[in-house]
Write an enzyme that holds these catalytic residues in place. Structure first.
Site, PDB file in Angstrom:
ATOM      1  N   THR A  76      68.310  41.979  22.974  1.00 10.39           N
ATOM      2  CA  THR A  76      67.407  40.949  23.486  1.00 10.39           C
ATOM      3  C   THR A  76      65.951  41.282  23.160  1.00 10.39           C
ATOM      4  OG1 THR A  76      68.944  40.442  25.283  1.00 10.39           O
ATOM      5  CG2 THR A  76      66.674  39.707  25.548  1.00 10.39           C
ATOM      6  N   LEU A 160      69.217  37.966  33.962  1.00  6.97           N
ATOM      7  CA  LEU A 160      69.750  39.193  34.566  1.00  6.97           C
ATOM      8  C   LEU A 160      69.346  39.297  36.032  1.00  6.97           C
ATOM      9  CD1 LEU A 160      69.211  41.745  31.676  1.00  6.97           C
ATOM     10  CD2 LEU A 160      71.349  40.688  32.402  1.00  6.97           C
ATOM     11  N   THR A 234      67.005  49.218  35.345  1.00  4.80           N
ATOM     12  CA  THR A 234      67.854  48.973  34.175  1.00  4.80           C
ATOM     13  C   THR A 234      67.109  48.089  33.178  1.00  4.80           C
ATOM     14  OG1 THR A 234      68.884  47.053  35.248  1.00  4.80           O
ATOM     15  CG2 THR A 234      70.006  49.187  35.490  1.00  4.80           C
ATOM     16  N   ARG A 236      63.314  48.452  31.409  1.00  7.49           N
ATOM     17  CA  ARG A 236      62.718  49.243  30.346  1.00  7.49           C
ATOM     18  C   ARG A 236      62.065  50.472  30.969  1.00  7.49           C
ATOM     19  NH1 ARG A 236      65.527  46.820  27.520  1.00  7.49           N
ATOM     20  NH2 ARG A 236      65.061  45.562  25.652  1.00  7.49           N
ATOM     21  N   ASP A 260      68.411  53.920  34.255  1.00 10.21           N
ATOM     22  CA  ASP A 260      69.231  53.768  33.050  1.00 10.21           C
ATOM     23  C   ASP A 260      68.385  53.733  31.784  1.00 10.21           C
ATOM     24  OD1 ASP A 260      71.856  53.175  31.755  1.00 10.21           O
ATOM     25  OD2 ASP A 260      70.891  51.265  31.257  1.00 10.21           O
ATOM     26  N   GLU A 265      63.621  57.164  24.129  1.00 15.41           N
ATOM     27  CA  GLU A 265      65.082  57.259  24.062  1.00 15.41           C
ATOM     28  C   GLU A 265      65.527  57.666  22.660  1.00 15.41           C
ATOM     29  OE1 GLU A 265      65.963  53.940  27.551  1.00 15.41           O
ATOM     30  OE2 GLU A 265      66.234  53.394  25.461  1.00 15.41           O
ATOM     31  N   HIS A 287      71.029  54.517  29.166  1.00 16.95           N
ATOM     32  CA  HIS A 287      70.803  53.157  28.658  1.00 16.95           C
ATOM     33  C   HIS A 287      72.131  52.456  28.332  1.00 16.95           C
ATOM     34  CE1 HIS A 287      67.572  50.508  26.560  1.00 16.95           C
ATOM     35  NE2 HIS A 287      68.565  49.761  27.016  1.00 16.95           N
TER      36      HIS A 287
END
Length: 320
Positions: A76, A160, A234, A236, A260, A265, A287
């Site tokens: 996304t 979400l 969850t 960013r 998460d 990352e 993640h």
């Protein structure tokens, strides 16, 4: 006329057990499990269509790819693509939306229950022999809280956030959607940002990362929260000041956190959360909130459908 070349730069971001549908139009397909920054230009020299999940396509890189016509992001978020450059130079950009509206909310709820009921703490206590030392049929070394009747604060009212709200209401929670930070007036259905911080028993983040939302939750915001509250991110990694969060957990400014996503990352051992992952009130996952098998299959289907739509001259999930 030569066939269009389609290059998937980071195929390993979709697990091999997930079926990636084949494109129906004639093309040349190339895929790489991973692509380092210095390999991008070489691998895309002949590409008309590129698929990327996290590989960065900056203006400097895009300027060296005269054949490129479509950037198909297999996620996304499109912050790894210079969208402005693409807009100016007539390169289409599409993303994948709405694929994780079951997976992410369920991950949030799983973290919420694990933290509120102190499941990790009890697991570790059994391993440490606490049950045997107590010599009772059960023992209570950690408080156990109920979810029903508590308040969920949501930052982010998109798909979400709405899906998480639906699950929370089914569990008997009251739901508050936070208005933008610093906004004087509230939209219908939203509650002032600071009020949500004060009233939420669980605060869950589902907003995009922008310059306005970077470190949205830092020391001042954590101080506003209840000492019994839980923070779940969850969204960013950059939404939360990670050092401030660790301090808040150590000082019991808040009761717990489920994370998460990370500022970088993969997160290395220098990340404050990784360095303190033995905290009993901190739950970390890599993640993967979005990544149930059904969600990834839906992502793969939409990704290929986006490319098919572009080849057919249609606009679907277009950012540019």
């Amino acid at each position: 006329m030569s066939l269009p070349t389609v290059v998937f730069l980071d195929r390993a971001t979709i697990p091999r057990h997930i079926h990636l549908p084949a494109l129906t139009f004639s093309h040349r397909w190339q895929e790489f499990d991973t692509t380092a920054p210095e390999q991008v230009v070489e691998r895309l020299q002949d590409a008309e269509i590129v698929i990327t999940n996290k590989v960065v396509l900056s203006a400097e890189i895009l300027a060296q790819l005269p054949n490129l016509r479509l950037v198909a992001v297999s996620a996304t978020g499109v912050n790894n693509v210079d969208v402005d450059y693409c807009r100016i130079h007539n390169i289409a950009v599409c993303n994948v939306q709405g694929y994780a509206t079951r997976s992410v909310p369920e991950h949030v709820v799983a973290m919420m229950f694990a933290l509120r009921r102190n499941l990790m703490g009890y697991h570790h206590d059994i391993a440490a022999g606490e049950w045997q030392r107590n010599k009772q049929f059960c023992f209570f070394t950690h408080s156990i809280g109920d979810i029903a009747g508590s308040t969920l604060g949501l930052i982010g009212g998109g798909a979400l956030g709405q899906a998480t709200a639906a699950l929370a209401r089914a569990l008997g929670m009251q739901v508050l959607f936070a208005e933008h930070k610093g906004q004087a007036e509230c939209r219908a259905g939203y509650t002032p940002f600071e009020q949500v911080l004060r009233e939420a028993d669980v605060l869950s983040l589902h907003c995009p990362l922008t310059e306005q939302t970077r470190n949205l939750i830092a020391q001042p915001e954590l101080t506003c929260m209840k000492p019994t509250a839980i923070l779940i991110n969850t969204g960013r990694g950059g939404l939360v000041d990670e050092t401030a969060l660790v301090d808040a957990l150590k000082q019991r400014t808040i009761a717990g956190a489920g994370v998460d996503v990370f500022t970088q990352e993969p997160a290395d051992i220098n990340n404050p959360l990784i360095a303190n992952m033995d905290l009993p009130n901190l739950l970390l996952t890599p993640h993967v909130a979005w990544g149930s098998d059904s969600a990834i299959q839906q992502l793969a289907n939409i990704l290929i459908d986006n490319i098919e739509a572009y080849a057919a001259g249609k606009q679907q999930n277009r950012i540019v």
